[in-house]
Design a protein around this motif. Structure first.
Motif, PDB file in Angstrom:
ATOM      1  N   ILE A 292       2.862 -10.173   3.448  1.00 56.26           N
ATOM      2  CA  ILE A 292       2.110  -9.431   2.440  1.00 56.26           C
ATOM      3  C   ILE A 292       0.609  -9.602   2.602  1.00 56.26           C
ATOM      4  O   ILE A 292      -0.171  -8.704   2.303  1.00 56.26           O
ATOM      5  CB  ILE A 292       2.542  -9.887   1.019  1.00 56.26           C
ATOM      6  CG1 ILE A 292       4.062  -9.721   0.849  1.00 56.26           C
ATOM      7  CG2 ILE A 292       1.791  -9.117  -0.046  1.00 56.26           C
ATOM      8  CD1 ILE A 292       4.549  -8.290   1.020  1.00 56.26           C
ATOM      9  N   GLU A 323       5.690 -10.291  -4.856  1.00 55.25           N
ATOM     10  CA  GLU A 323       5.327  -8.953  -4.374  1.00 55.25           C
ATOM     11  C   GLU A 323       6.263  -8.536  -3.249  1.00 55.25           C
ATOM     12  O   GLU A 323       6.702  -7.378  -3.178  1.00 55.25           O
ATOM     13  CB  GLU A 323       3.875  -8.976  -3.890  1.00 55.25           C
ATOM     14  CG  GLU A 323       3.313  -7.604  -3.555  1.00 55.25           C
ATOM     15  CD  GLU A 323       1.842  -7.666  -3.142  1.00 55.25           C
ATOM     16  OE1 GLU A 323       1.392  -6.731  -2.464  1.00 55.25           O
ATOM     17  OE2 GLU A 323       1.159  -8.660  -3.500  1.00 55.25           O
ATOM     18  N   ARG A 324       6.579  -9.467  -2.358  1.00 57.89           N
ATOM     19  CA  ARG A 324       7.506  -9.186  -1.257  1.00 57.89           C
ATOM     20  C   ARG A 324       8.869  -8.750  -1.784  1.00 57.89           C
ATOM     21  O   ARG A 324       9.487  -7.806  -1.281  1.00 57.89           O
ATOM     22  CB  ARG A 324       7.630 -10.438  -0.394  1.00 57.89           C
ATOM     23  CG  ARG A 324       8.468 -10.288   0.860  1.00 57.89           C
ATOM     24  CD  ARG A 324       9.936 -10.572   0.653  1.00 57.89           C
ATOM     25  NE  ARG A 324      10.192 -11.851   0.021  1.00 57.89           N
ATOM     26  CZ  ARG A 324      11.382 -12.198  -0.462  1.00 57.89           C
ATOM     27  NH1 ARG A 324      12.399 -11.361  -0.416  1.00 57.89           N
ATOM     28  NH2 ARG A 324      11.552 -13.382  -1.024  1.00 57.89           N
ATOM     29  N   HIS A 327       8.847  -5.027  -2.795  1.00 53.41           N
ATOM     30  CA  HIS A 327       8.936  -4.146  -1.629  1.00 53.41           C
ATOM     31  C   HIS A 327      10.346  -4.171  -1.037  1.00 53.41           C
ATOM     32  O   HIS A 327      10.899  -3.113  -0.685  1.00 53.41           O
ATOM     33  CB  HIS A 327       7.943  -4.582  -0.550  1.00 53.41           C
ATOM     34  CG  HIS A 327       6.512  -4.307  -0.880  1.00 53.41           C
ATOM     35  ND1 HIS A 327       6.025  -3.037  -1.086  1.00 53.41           N
ATOM     36  CD2 HIS A 327       5.448  -5.139  -1.029  1.00 53.41           C
ATOM     37  CE1 HIS A 327       4.741  -3.079  -1.342  1.00 53.41           C
ATOM     38  NE2 HIS A 327       4.356  -4.356  -1.321  1.00 53.41           N
ATOM     39  N   ASP A 328      10.898  -5.349  -0.939  1.00 58.98           N
ATOM     40  CA  ASP A 328      12.222  -5.539  -0.349  1.00 58.98           C
ATOM     41  C   ASP A 328      13.272  -4.692  -1.077  1.00 58.98           C
ATOM     42  O   ASP A 328      14.023  -3.922  -0.464  1.00 58.98           O
ATOM     43  CB  ASP A 328      12.554  -7.040  -0.410  1.00 58.98           C
ATOM     44  CG  ASP A 328      14.001  -7.372  -0.157  1.00 58.98           C
ATOM     45  OD1 ASP A 328      14.747  -6.521   0.329  1.00 58.98           O
ATOM     46  OD2 ASP A 328      14.386  -8.523  -0.455  1.00 58.98           O
ATOM     47  N   SER A 330      12.925  -2.114  -3.235  1.00 58.62           N
ATOM     48  CA  SER A 330      12.700  -0.666  -3.255  1.00 58.62           C
ATOM     49  C   SER A 330      12.997  -0.042  -1.890  1.00 58.62           C
ATOM     50  O   SER A 330      13.612   1.033  -1.805  1.00 58.62           O
ATOM     51  CB  SER A 330      11.260  -0.349  -3.679  1.00 58.62           C
ATOM     52  OG  SER A 330      10.324  -0.849  -2.745  1.00 58.62           O
ATOM     53  N   ILE A 331      12.603  -0.722  -0.806  1.00 56.24           N
ATOM     54  CA  ILE A 331      12.856  -0.176   0.525  1.00 56.24           C
ATOM     55  C   ILE A 331      14.346  -0.218   0.861  1.00 56.24           C
ATOM     56  O   ILE A 331      14.889   0.707   1.471  1.00 56.24           O
ATOM     57  CB  ILE A 331      12.023  -0.931   1.581  1.00 56.24           C
ATOM     58  CG1 ILE A 331      10.535  -0.662   1.359  1.00 56.24           C
ATOM     59  CG2 ILE A 331      12.431  -0.526   2.995  1.00 56.24           C
ATOM     60  CD1 ILE A 331       9.623  -1.504   2.225  1.00 56.24           C
ATOM     61  N   ASN A 357       6.293   5.035   5.875  1.00 56.14           N
ATOM     62  CA  ASN A 357       5.565   4.426   4.754  1.00 56.14           C
ATOM     63  C   ASN A 357       6.122   3.071   4.327  1.00 56.14           C
ATOM     64  O   ASN A 357       5.598   2.452   3.403  1.00 56.14           O
ATOM     65  CB  ASN A 357       5.558   5.386   3.556  1.00 56.14           C
ATOM     66  CG  ASN A 357       4.825   6.679   3.860  1.00 56.14           C
ATOM     67  OD1 ASN A 357       3.747   6.654   4.452  1.00 56.14           O
ATOM     68  ND2 ASN A 357       5.412   7.805   3.480  1.00 56.14           N
ATOM     69  N   TRP A 358       7.193   2.626   4.950  1.00 56.16           N
ATOM     70  CA  TRP A 358       7.759   1.337   4.557  1.00 56.16           C
ATOM     71  C   TRP A 358       6.827   0.195   4.952  1.00 56.16           C
ATOM     72  O   TRP A 358       6.125   0.265   5.975  1.00 56.16           O
ATOM     73  CB  TRP A 358       9.119   1.131   5.207  1.00 56.16           C
ATOM     74  CG  TRP A 358      10.208   1.952   4.563  1.00 56.16           C
ATOM     75  CD1 TRP A 358      10.193   2.525   3.330  1.00 56.16           C
ATOM     76  CD2 TRP A 358      11.469   2.296   5.151  1.00 56.16           C
ATOM     77  NE1 TRP A 358      11.370   3.191   3.101  1.00 56.16           N
ATOM     78  CE2 TRP A 358      12.171   3.070   4.192  1.00 56.16           C
ATOM     79  CE3 TRP A 358      12.083   2.028   6.362  1.00 56.16           C
ATOM     80  CZ2 TRP A 358      13.449   3.572   4.428  1.00 56.16           C
ATOM     81  CZ3 TRP A 358      13.356   2.524   6.610  1.00 56.16           C
ATOM     82  CH2 TRP A 358      14.031   3.283   5.658  1.00 56.16           C
ATOM     83  N   HIS A 359       6.861  -0.873   4.161  1.00 57.57           N
ATOM     84  CA  HIS A 359       6.018  -2.040   4.399  1.00 57.57           C
ATOM     85  C   HIS A 359       6.595  -2.838   5.571  1.00 57.57           C
ATOM     86  O   HIS A 359       7.730  -3.315   5.521  1.00 57.57           O
ATOM     87  CB  HIS A 359       5.969  -2.906   3.139  1.00 57.57           C
ATOM     88  CG  HIS A 359       4.843  -3.894   3.125  1.00 57.57           C
ATOM     89  ND1 HIS A 359       4.764  -4.937   4.004  1.00 57.57           N
ATOM     90  CD2 HIS A 359       3.739  -3.984   2.330  1.00 57.57           C
ATOM     91  CE1 HIS A 359       3.673  -5.649   3.750  1.00 57.57           C
ATOM     92  NE2 HIS A 359       3.030  -5.088   2.747  1.00 57.57           N
ATOM     93  N   THR A 382       9.295   1.382  11.020  1.00 58.84           N
ATOM     94  CA  THR A 382       8.196   1.914  10.216  1.00 58.84           C
ATOM     95  C   THR A 382       6.958   2.066  11.095  1.00 58.84           C
ATOM     96  O   THR A 382       6.908   1.556  12.216  1.00 58.84           O
ATOM     97  CB  THR A 382       7.897   1.016   9.013  1.00 58.84           C
ATOM     98  OG1 THR A 382       6.982   1.674   8.136  1.00 58.84           O
ATOM     99  CG2 THR A 382       7.297  -0.317   9.448  1.00 58.84           C
TER     100      THR A 382
END
Length: 566
Positions: A292, A323-324, A327-328, A330-331, A357-359, A382
């Motif tokens: 991140i 925060e990670r 993202h984890d 939702s992706i 757009n994925w992190h 990604t």
């Protein structure tokens, strides 16, 4: 998902009887020891009583002598040394170990962690340019570099020497470094091949200490970091790794370094750590720094000598981990939606999904989750710096690295292990890669490998489980690859009392066999079996045995991995 139950072949009956008599242990535990290569008393002593004397001489590793000599020369001439490491748990613990050791006795030293997004995995041109611009003449690369032949050649043109400390599979040509330390080198006779990247760094400082009369206790003070690397890089917990993990866990649970102690505190668990706890609690937090933000935060935490500095970094890393997680989740949901909406993707023998757009920092975690869901080799892709970056995961028995070799002409670079890898390609190759990877997997994977398997060590009668049995079994730890927590099969058990659904999809119950006491069980993610569990109706279970602690009360509990009703 249906799972295959595979019961390992039982050892020879005469060997079981012999070892059981020699060690005065139950026959079932004798069988377990034989399956782990323990043949007699001396083997058992090594297995149950790890000793620092069981560690190998570091100078048995190819190129160790020139590596130590080059560091000695640098110290003697006051050269600037740069400790360079990857941004994951193995790399950051390796940097913290080697930098921490040398920084205490040599001032002209610094460390460098490449940016995950701007530089990518391994040795980067930017990192070498940084070294040149800042007057570094020696780079010690940790957990990377074994395939960086072009980067090392570039450094050589700038009069910068490299010492490579890696544990990944070698390429056809070794880098032209001063020394290449990698137990997987074909010409390396080091007795143990499965060290982590941090483990190889540990052997380097052990060798330097050994040659320069530095007490081994100073080297062994970094064993907690080595244990974290072993756990999180999913390397074998056998041989030398078992010794390092055993003592590393002891240090973590009694006297960890300030950084690890702080990390445990922000994770909300300050003692009683197992390998599994490290993997699921400490590891993700260390990784979150680089996923991140900047992996240097993790190194700063792990080398901290001041509790206030450690707390500041620990709290920051904890925030990044939260925060990670966002993202984890939702992706993962987006990736599952892509697959479920396409019959073609559902019916493939591999999974490859792409969203620009994925992190990038969490695609490895997402790949693991998709593998759990569909149980097949998986690649998540990604966009990153004008290229497409990917993280890949495999299933039991299938060599992912070899599959990627079959796609190598479509890739800019790739590297990793049998079960996990990273890769980079040009954007225009994504569709071709998806098709080729599916072709390679289809041609090389077996139908059995596409069905998740529960490995069962042995069949067991419930009345064999008592306090002594559990006490001996507990000494098989630390558990992990190569020494997994034993899984047993008990047939024709019956419900005692009333089974309950707990949480979203878990079963809590008690089971008995004729003549046995009842045992409490927890069966995670088996809620769909609840309606089949009726009193008086026998069924089979496979399970591991653990200690459950609730309000200071301790009891043996069966952690059920599978249920088969008649």
């Amino acid at each position: 998902m249906n799972k295959r139950w595979h019961v390992r072949l039982k050892a020879n009956d005469q060997d079981i009887l012999r070892l059981a008599a020699e060690l005065n242990i139950p026959l079932s535990l004798s069988n377990l020891l034989l399956s782990r290569g323990v043949q007699g008393f001396e083997d058992a002593r090594h297995f149950f009583r790890p000793d620092e004397r069981h560690l190998h001489d570091p100078f048995l590793m190819a190129d160790m002598e020139p590596a130590v000599e080059r560091i000695e020369t640098a110290v003697e001439n006051n050269e600037k040394i740069l400790i360079y490491g990857d941004y994951d748990v193995d790399g950051t613990t390796a940097v913290a170990t080697v930098y921490g050791f040398f920084e205490k006795r040599y001032a002209n030293i610094d460390y460098y962690i490449p940016d995950r997004y701007n530089e990518g995995y391994g040795i980067s041109t930017q990192g070498i340019d940084f070294a040149k611009a800042n007057g570094f003449s020696l780079i010690i690369a940790l957990d990377c570099g074994i395939k960086s032949t072009d980067k090392v050649e570039y450094a050589n043109t700038l009069d910068i020497d490299f010492i490579i400390c890696d544990h990944h599979t070698c390429g056809e040509t070794l880098p032209a470094a001063v020394a290449v330390l990698d137990p997987k080198r074909p010409d390396c006779n080091y007795p143990y091949k499965e060290l982590s990247g941090c483990g190889v760094g540990f052997k380097l400082i052990q060798a330097y200490a050994q040659k320069n009369d530095i007490p081994f206790e100073e080297v062994f003070g970094y064993v907690d970091l080595v244990a974290i690397s072993i756990a999180c890089d999913i390397v074998q917990i056998t041989g030398e790794n078992r010794v390092l993990a055993y003592f590393g866990l002891q240090k973590i649970n009694t006297k960890p370094c300030i950084g690890v102690k702080t990390l445990m505190e922000v994770a909300g668990k300050t003692t009683g750590y197992t390998i599994s706890d490290i993997v699921f609690s400490l590891g993700p937090r260390i990784n979150a720094a680089g996923r991140i933000d900047d992996a240097k935060h993790a190194v700063q935490l792990l080398i901290a000598c001041d509790e206030n500095v450690a707390l500041e970094k620990g709290l920051l890393i904890n925030v990044k981990n939260a925060e990670r997680k966002g993202h984890d989740l939702s992706i993962t949901d987006e990736a599952l939606s892509i697959i479920s909406s396409s019959d073609e993707l559902i019916n493939r023998k591999s999974t490859v999904v792409f969203n620009e757009n994925w992190h990038k920092g969490v695609i490895g975690i997402v790949a693991s989750r998709l593998t759990e869901k569909y149980y097949r080799p998986t690649v998540v892709l990604t966009r990153s710096n004008g290229h497409v970056a990917g993280s890949a995961r495999s299933v039991l028995g299938y060599d992912l690295y070899e599959a990627l070799c079959g796609c190598s002409d479509l890739l800019i670079q790739f590297g990793g292990h049998k079960y996990a890898a990273g890769l980079t390609m040009k954007p225009e190759n994504v569709e071709s890669f998806m098709a080729r990877f599916e072709e390679v997997v289809t041609a090389t994977i077996t139908s059995e490998q596409l069905i998740q398997q529960i490995e069962i060590d042995a069949e067991l009668e419930l009345n064999e489980i008592d306090a002594r049995f559990f006490r001996i079994l507990s000494q098989f730890a630390p558990f992990g690859p190569g020494n997994m927590a034993p899984v047993f099969l008990s047939k024709n058990v019956q419900i005692a009392g009333t089974p309950l659904l707990v949480g979203s999809n878990h079963i809590k119950m008690s089971v008995v066999q004729p003549g046995s006491p009842s045992f409490e069980c927890i069966a995670f993610n088996h809620g769909e079996c609840l309606h089949q569990l009726k009193r008086g109706v026998p069924f089979d279970i496979c399970y591991s045995i653990e200690e459950n602690v609730w309000r200071e009360k301790r009891n043996i509990q069966l952690n059920v991995k599978g249920i088969r009703c008649k």
